[in-house]
Every structure is written in C-alpha cells, then in structure tokens.
Design a protein around this motif. Sequence first.
Motif, PDB file in Angstrom:
ATOM      1  N   ALA A 141      -1.681  12.478  -3.757  1.00 13.70           N
ATOM      2  CA  ALA A 141      -2.051  11.292  -4.538  1.00 13.70           C
ATOM      3  C   ALA A 141      -1.656  11.460  -6.005  1.00 13.70           C
ATOM      4  CB  ALA A 141      -3.551  11.026  -4.416  1.00 13.70           C
ATOM      5  N   ASP A 187     -10.259   8.222  -1.921  1.00 17.06           N
ATOM      6  CA  ASP A 187     -11.236   8.813  -1.006  1.00 17.06           C
ATOM      7  C   ASP A 187     -11.761  10.096  -1.640  1.00 17.06           C
ATOM      8  OD1 ASP A 187     -12.668   9.990   1.063  1.00 17.06           O
ATOM      9  OD2 ASP A 187     -11.135   9.622   2.571  1.00 17.06           O
ATOM     10  N   SER A 240     -14.372   8.137   3.278  1.00 17.83           N
ATOM     11  CA  SER A 240     -13.882   7.978   4.641  1.00 17.83           C
ATOM     12  C   SER A 240     -14.466   9.088   5.484  1.00 17.83           C
ATOM     13  CB  SER A 240     -12.359   8.057   4.653  1.00 17.83           C
ATOM     14  OG  SER A 240     -11.897   8.116   5.969  1.00 17.83           O
ATOM     15  N   LEU A 263       0.827  -1.208   0.000  1.00 13.61           N
ATOM     16  CA  LEU A 263       0.000   0.000   0.000  1.00 13.61           C
ATOM     17  C   LEU A 263       0.855   1.249   0.000  1.00 13.61           C
ATOM     18  CD1 LEU A 263      -2.615  -1.034   2.707  1.00 13.61           C
ATOM     19  CD2 LEU A 263      -2.749  -1.347   0.232  1.00 13.61           C
ATOM     20  N   THR A 264       0.398   2.248  -0.729  1.00 13.05           N
ATOM     21  CA  THR A 264       0.982   3.576  -0.715  1.00 13.05           C
ATOM     22  C   THR A 264      -0.144   4.514  -0.290  1.00 13.05           C
ATOM     23  OG1 THR A 264       2.462   2.992  -2.528  1.00 13.05           O
ATOM     24  CG2 THR A 264       2.141   5.336  -2.103  1.00 13.05           C
ATOM     25  N   VAL A 265       0.063   5.280   0.761  1.00 11.26           N
ATOM     26  CA  VAL A 265      -1.001   6.116   1.317  1.00 11.26           C
ATOM     27  C   VAL A 265      -0.680   7.585   1.074  1.00 11.26           C
ATOM     28  CG1 VAL A 265      -2.260   6.745   3.412  1.00 11.26           C
ATOM     29  CG2 VAL A 265      -1.501   4.384   3.071  1.00 11.26           C
ATOM     30  N   GLU A 269      -1.906  11.531   1.888  1.00 14.13           N
ATOM     31  CA  GLU A 269      -2.638  12.284   2.909  1.00 14.13           C
ATOM     32  C   GLU A 269      -3.679  13.233   2.309  1.00 14.13           C
ATOM     33  OE1 GLU A 269      -2.386  11.781   6.220  1.00 14.13           O
ATOM     34  OE2 GLU A 269      -1.013  10.144   5.707  1.00 14.13           O
TER      35      GLU A 269
END
Length: 71
Positions: A17, A35, A68, A8-10, A12
């Motif tokens: 992104a 999201d 979210s 996973l790459t998250v 913020e």
Amino acid sequence: MSDEGANLTVAEDGLQAVRMFQEKPEGYFDAILMDIMMPLVDGLEATRRIRALPRSDAAAIPIVATVSYTH
C-alpha cells in the motif's frame, strides 16, 4: 464501489500500500481505505508511513480505517 464507477487499486499488504502510493504521481488517489489488520505492516503503520512522505498529498489524502476479518 467499482459497480458505482470507482477505480480501485488493491494492495495485498501494508508495505505494498505504501509503495503503491509512493509510485503514483501526487494527486493520483482521491482517498485510501486502509485495513488496519493488513499483513506484514498493519494499516496503522502504513498510514503513518504515508503521512510521513515528503509530498503534499500525503498529508491531505483522506485515509479511512477499515477492519477486514478475511485475513
């Protein structure tokens, strides 16, 4: 997902992104969970910006909208 072996790459926020997608080589990501309520640039706008990039994977990568409520 990581418990099942996914890497996973998250990001913020939406700007991050888009930048993360741009900085990785074509084909690096298999899919994006986006999201739609991300800060700075929402997920819908981030998706539009990714789709507009001049690279073949930008048009083809699956982008799945998520919501979210933790922001």
